[in-house]
Design a protein around this motif. Structure first.
Motif, PDB file in Angstrom:
ATOM      1  N   PRO A 104       5.816  -8.163  10.276  1.00 37.10           N
ATOM      2  CA  PRO A 104       5.072  -7.065  10.897  1.00 37.10           C
ATOM      3  C   PRO A 104       5.105  -7.147  12.424  1.00 37.10           C
ATOM      4  O   PRO A 104       5.159  -8.237  13.000  1.00 37.10           O
ATOM      5  CB  PRO A 104       3.645  -7.266  10.361  1.00 37.10           C
ATOM      6  CG  PRO A 104       3.839  -7.951   9.046  1.00 37.10           C
ATOM      7  CD  PRO A 104       5.012  -8.877   9.279  1.00 37.10           C
ATOM      8  N   GLY A 105       5.112  -5.985  13.064  1.00 33.97           N
ATOM      9  CA  GLY A 105       5.076  -5.919  14.519  1.00 33.97           C
ATOM     10  C   GLY A 105       6.426  -6.019  15.211  1.00 33.97           C
ATOM     11  O   GLY A 105       6.490  -6.256  16.414  1.00 33.97           O
ATOM     12  N   ARG A 106       7.515  -5.797  14.483  1.00 33.50           N
ATOM     13  CA  ARG A 106       8.861  -5.902  15.055  1.00 33.50           C
ATOM     14  C   ARG A 106       9.529  -4.531  15.162  1.00 33.50           C
ATOM     15  O   ARG A 106       9.200  -3.603  14.432  1.00 33.50           O
ATOM     16  CB  ARG A 106       9.754  -6.799  14.193  1.00 33.50           C
ATOM     17  CG  ARG A 106       9.210  -8.173  13.952  1.00 33.50           C
ATOM     18  CD  ARG A 106       9.281  -8.980  15.218  1.00 33.50           C
ATOM     19  NE  ARG A 106       8.807 -10.329  14.957  1.00 33.50           N
ATOM     20  CZ  ARG A 106       8.255 -11.088  15.862  1.00 33.50           C
ATOM     21  NH1 ARG A 106       8.105 -10.658  17.080  1.00 33.50           N
ATOM     22  NH2 ARG A 106       7.846 -12.289  15.574  1.00 33.50           N
ATOM     23  N   VAL A 107      10.519  -4.447  16.051  1.00 31.35           N
ATOM     24  CA  VAL A 107      11.331  -3.244  16.188  1.00 31.35           C
ATOM     25  C   VAL A 107      12.775  -3.656  15.933  1.00 31.35           C
ATOM     26  O   VAL A 107      13.300  -4.528  16.628  1.00 31.35           O
ATOM     27  CB  VAL A 107      11.186  -2.604  17.585  1.00 31.35           C
ATOM     28  CG1 VAL A 107      12.116  -1.416  17.733  1.00 31.35           C
ATOM     29  CG2 VAL A 107       9.744  -2.202  17.842  1.00 31.35           C
ATOM     30  N   GLY A 108      13.399  -3.038  14.937  1.00 32.92           N
ATOM     31  CA  GLY A 108      14.788  -3.357  14.619  1.00 32.92           C
ATOM     32  C   GLY A 108      15.751  -2.580  15.496  1.00 32.92           C
ATOM     33  O   GLY A 108      15.477  -1.434  15.880  1.00 32.92           O
ATOM     34  N   LEU A 109      16.866  -3.203  15.823  1.00 33.18           N
ATOM     35  CA  LEU A 109      17.892  -2.523  16.603  1.00 33.18           C
ATOM     36  C   LEU A 109      18.645  -1.523  15.718  1.00 33.18           C
ATOM     37  O   LEU A 109      18.882  -1.799  14.540  1.00 33.18           O
ATOM     38  CB  LEU A 109      18.894  -3.539  17.164  1.00 33.18           C
ATOM     39  CG  LEU A 109      18.342  -4.532  18.173  1.00 33.18           C
ATOM     40  CD1 LEU A 109      19.402  -5.564  18.522  1.00 33.18           C
ATOM     41  CD2 LEU A 109      17.856  -3.811  19.413  1.00 33.18           C
TER      42      LEU A 109
ATOM     43  N   SER B  66      17.727   2.719  11.763  1.00 31.15           N
ATOM     44  CA  SER B  66      16.882   1.645  12.277  1.00 31.15           C
ATOM     45  C   SER B  66      15.473   1.820  11.721  1.00 31.15           C
ATOM     46  O   SER B  66      15.117   2.901  11.245  1.00 31.15           O
ATOM     47  CB  SER B  66      16.841   1.656  13.807  1.00 31.15           C
ATOM     48  OG  SER B  66      16.180   2.812  14.274  1.00 31.15           O
ATOM     49  N   VAL B  67      14.688   0.747  11.791  1.00 34.69           N
ATOM     50  CA  VAL B  67      13.296   0.782  11.349  1.00 34.69           C
ATOM     51  C   VAL B  67      12.459  -0.092  12.271  1.00 34.69           C
ATOM     52  O   VAL B  67      12.986  -0.877  13.048  1.00 34.69           O
ATOM     53  CB  VAL B  67      13.122   0.291   9.886  1.00 34.69           C
ATOM     54  CG1 VAL B  67      13.858   1.190   8.923  1.00 34.69           C
ATOM     55  CG2 VAL B  67      13.559  -1.148   9.727  1.00 34.69           C
ATOM     56  N   HIS B  68      11.145   0.055  12.147  1.00 40.59           N
ATOM     57  CA  HIS B  68      10.216  -0.824  12.854  1.00 40.59           C
ATOM     58  C   HIS B  68       9.145  -1.241  11.857  1.00 40.59           C
ATOM     59  O   HIS B  68       8.976  -0.623  10.802  1.00 40.59           O
ATOM     60  CB  HIS B  68       9.597  -0.129  14.074  1.00 40.59           C
ATOM     61  CG  HIS B  68       8.660   0.976  13.703  1.00 40.59           C
ATOM     62  ND1 HIS B  68       7.341   0.742  13.371  1.00 40.59           N
ATOM     63  CD2 HIS B  68       8.847   2.309  13.592  1.00 40.59           C
ATOM     64  CE1 HIS B  68       6.752   1.895  13.083  1.00 40.59           C
ATOM     65  NE2 HIS B  68       7.652   2.858  13.202  1.00 40.59           N
ATOM     66  N   THR B  69       8.434  -2.304  12.191  1.00 47.42           N
ATOM     67  CA  THR B  69       7.344  -2.759  11.327  1.00 47.42           C
ATOM     68  C   THR B  69       6.022  -2.780  12.093  1.00 47.42           C
ATOM     69  O   THR B  69       5.112  -3.527  11.747  1.00 47.42           O
ATOM     70  CB  THR B  69       7.651  -4.153  10.734  1.00 47.42           C
ATOM     71  OG1 THR B  69       7.861  -5.079  11.797  1.00 47.42           O
ATOM     72  CG2 THR B  69       8.871  -4.105   9.825  1.00 47.42           C
ATOM     73  N   LEU B  70       5.926  -1.952  13.126  1.00 51.14           N
ATOM     74  CA  LEU B  70       4.684  -1.844  13.884  1.00 51.14           C
ATOM     75  C   LEU B  70       3.600  -1.263  12.984  1.00 51.14           C
ATOM     76  O   LEU B  70       3.782  -0.194  12.400  1.00 51.14           O
ATOM     77  CB  LEU B  70       4.889  -0.959  15.113  1.00 51.14           C
ATOM     78  CG  LEU B  70       5.974  -1.416  16.082  1.00 51.14           C
ATOM     79  CD1 LEU B  70       6.200  -0.370  17.164  1.00 51.14           C
ATOM     80  CD2 LEU B  70       5.618  -2.756  16.683  1.00 51.14           C
ATOM     81  N   GLY B  71       2.501  -1.975  12.830  1.00 54.71           N
ATOM     82  CA  GLY B  71       1.415  -1.514  11.978  1.00 54.71           C
ATOM     83  C   GLY B  71       1.577  -1.873  10.505  1.00 54.71           C
ATOM     84  O   GLY B  71       0.734  -1.502   9.689  1.00 54.71           O
TER      85      GLY B  71
END
Length: 111
Positions: free
Chosen positions: A74-79, A45-50
């Protein structure tokens, strides 16, 4: 230089590897873009926070077959993807240009 290809890639794509836990946590954070792609392994999984730009994310299984491709702003959290063992990140739109799609196999070449 490390590169990757798929069955549909016309030429090798530059690839960076995030091999350490710290490098995987950082991913593309703090960058304004990337030439080619970043491989996070192991990861599911990955996130795009920041993040400063939208990215394409390809989830790879243990045989490097693409399970799914998503574009994340940007600013998302992947499941988390339960069968994913690695994640390939690139600027939004790149995966489609390279032919990275569900079912394709990613082949990494060191050189």
């Amino acid at each position: 230089m490390t590169t990757f290809t798929t069955e549909r890639t016309s030429e090798p794509v530059p690839l960076e590897r995030a091999a350490t836990a710290r490098a995987r946590r950082r991913g593309l954070l703090g960058r304004d873009g990337i030439e080619g792609a970043l491989l996070l392994a192991p990861a599911n999984s990955v996130h795009t926070l920041g993040m400063r730009f939208p990215i394409d994310v390809a989830y790879l299984d243990r045989t490097s077959r693409v399970l799914a491709v998503r574009t994340m702003r940007p600013g998302r959290v992947g499941l988390p993807r339960p069968r994913a063992r690695a994640v390939l990140e690139a600027e939004a739109g790149a995966m489609e240009r390279w032919g990275v799609q569900r079912g394709a196999r990613v082949a990494v070449q060191d050189g």
